[in-house]
Design an enzyme around this catalytic site. Structure first.
Site, PDB file in Angstrom:
ATOM      1  CG  ASP A   2      -2.101   0.870   1.097  1.00 23.98           C
ATOM      2  OD1 ASP A   2      -2.408   1.296  -0.037  1.00 23.98           O
ATOM      3  OD2 ASP A   2      -2.745   1.154   2.124  1.00 23.98           O
ATOM      4  CG  HIS A  19      -0.271   2.155  -9.224  1.00 26.51           C
ATOM      5  ND1 HIS A  19      -0.447   1.774  -7.919  1.00 26.51           N
ATOM      6  CD2 HIS A  19      -1.400   2.818  -9.582  1.00 26.51           C
ATOM      7  CE1 HIS A  19      -1.639   2.178  -7.500  1.00 26.51           C
ATOM      8  NE2 HIS A  19      -2.239   2.824  -8.485  1.00 26.51           N
ATOM      9  CD  GLU A  49     -12.851  -5.931  -1.596  1.00 23.42           C
ATOM     10  OE1 GLU A  49     -11.626  -6.198  -1.636  1.00 23.42           O
ATOM     11  OE2 GLU A  49     -13.724  -6.780  -1.320  1.00 23.42           O
ATOM     12  CG  LEU A 113      10.107 -16.601  -3.599  1.00 25.94           C
ATOM     13  CD1 LEU A 113       9.947 -16.497  -2.084  1.00 25.94           C
ATOM     14  CD2 LEU A 113      10.452 -15.217  -4.161  1.00 25.94           C
ATOM     15  NE  ARG A 170      -2.669  -1.694   4.804  1.00 29.25           N
ATOM     16  CZ  ARG A 170      -3.900  -1.764   4.368  1.00 29.25           C
ATOM     17  NH1 ARG A 170      -4.672  -2.744   4.764  1.00 29.25           N
ATOM     18  NH2 ARG A 170      -4.381  -0.870   3.548  1.00 29.25           N
TER      19      ARG A 170
HETATM   20  C1  IPE Z   1      -1.095   0.278  -4.062  1.00 28.47           C
HETATM   21  O1  IPE Z   1      -1.272   1.415  -3.338  1.00 28.47           O
HETATM   22  C2  IPE Z   1      -2.226  -0.717  -3.995  1.00 28.47           C
HETATM   23  C3  IPE Z   1      -2.651  -1.241  -5.334  1.00 28.47           C
HETATM   24  C4  IPE Z   1      -3.920  -1.388  -5.645  1.00 28.47           C
HETATM   25  C5  IPE Z   1      -1.654  -1.625  -6.336  1.00 28.47           C
HETATM   26  P1  IPE Z   1      -2.524   2.391  -3.398  1.00 28.47           P
HETATM   27  O2  IPE Z   1      -2.879   2.689  -4.797  1.00 28.47           O
HETATM   28  O3  IPE Z   1      -3.621   1.865  -2.539  1.00 28.47           O
HETATM   29  O4  IPE Z   1      -1.895   3.684  -2.726  1.00 28.47           O
HETATM   30  P2  IPE Z   1      -2.597   4.766  -1.769  1.00 28.47           P
HETATM   31  O5  IPE Z   1      -3.260   4.018  -0.636  1.00 28.47           O
HETATM   32  O6  IPE Z   1      -3.569   5.528  -2.602  1.00 28.47           O
HETATM   33  O7  IPE Z   1      -1.441   5.591  -1.284  1.00 28.47           O
HETATM   34 MG    MG Z   2      -4.243   2.194  -0.620  1.00 26.23          MG
END
Ligand code: IPE
Ligand code: MG
Length: 232
Positions: A2, A19, A49, A113, A170
């Protein structure tokens, strides 16, 4: 994984660049996990989601996923990494599914892995799917409801054959599971770091593992019982 969006926003960049930076972190962390001899690394790359995000962000994530898979196949083969996935694979675009299934098949004999990608994954959906499959077996008289055990149930989850996670990391600082491995993480140690995923480094992974190694895992027993068993 995240924090990609916040990482980008704090730098005045569009979310998709966050991303993109996150994909580089995936490359680094997969390499680091393999070097450490970790058995299984599950990455929560796209949740059930996440389809609710703006269409351009979803399509951007899918094209990053496709290019990641394409570019990493040679590396997986070279480094003995075995690819797996969990989630509603049927919802992924055909081009992503194709390269995903090709990579899974080509790496299936690898013994290093296990890189398990959670894609279109949701823990509740996974549990309901397992329950439905078990019901079907009961209807077909292949299984008696009285014989359903935790182990049998687990065999019907996407994670069948994989061990439960010892550690859930996390990034991005939120204190929630967000529908991740609800069944499997039952006794996982949880490590939360404020570091946003694009900034998460090999050293941060090592720090998370060092923290994990300080934890006493009791699995419902008392601390004294666990300490006594440890001295034997
Ligand atoms: C990556 O982080 C999660 C994915 C869906 C790839 P976010 O896109 O949720 O980043 P924030 O929470 O907006 O910072
Ligand atoms: Mg997020």
């Amino acid at each position: 994984m995240d924090g990609n969006g916040r990482w980008a926003k704090s730098r005045g960049m569009i979310r998709l660049l966050g991303h993109k930076a996150g994909v580089n972190t995936v490359r680094k962390i997969v390499r680091a996990a393999n070097e450490l001899g970790i058995d299984v690394l599950t990455l929560y790359a796209f949740s059930s989601e996440n389809w609710k995000r703006p269409a351009h962000e979803v399509s951007g994530l899918m094209s990053l996923l496709k290019s990641y898979l394409k570019s990493e196949l040679a590396n997986m083969l070279e480094n003995n990494i075995r690819l797996r996935c969990m989630g509603r694979e049927e919802n992924l675009p055909d081009q992503v599914r194709d390269i995903l299934n090709t990579s899974i098949a080509k790496t299936s004999e690898n013994t290093g892995l296990v890189l398990n990608l959670a894609l279109s994954y949701g823990g509740r959906n996974e549990i309901v799917r397992a329950a439905a499959r078990i019901c079907q077996l009961c209807l077909e008289n292949k299984l008696n409801p009285a014989d359903i055990t935790v182990e049998i149930f687990a065999e019907h989850l996407y994670s069948a054959g994989l061990p439960d996670p010892d550690l859930v990391i996390r990034t991005g600082g939120e204190s929630r599971l967000s529908n991740f491995l609800l069944w499997q993480a039952s006794y996982a140690e949880i490590y939360i770091t404020e570091t946003q995923w694009p900034d998460f480094s090999k050293e941060d992974l090592h720090a998370a593992i060092a923290c994990f190694q300080q934890r006493q895992r009791r699995f419902g027993k008392t601390g004294d019982q666990v300490a006594e068993a440890g001295t034997k």
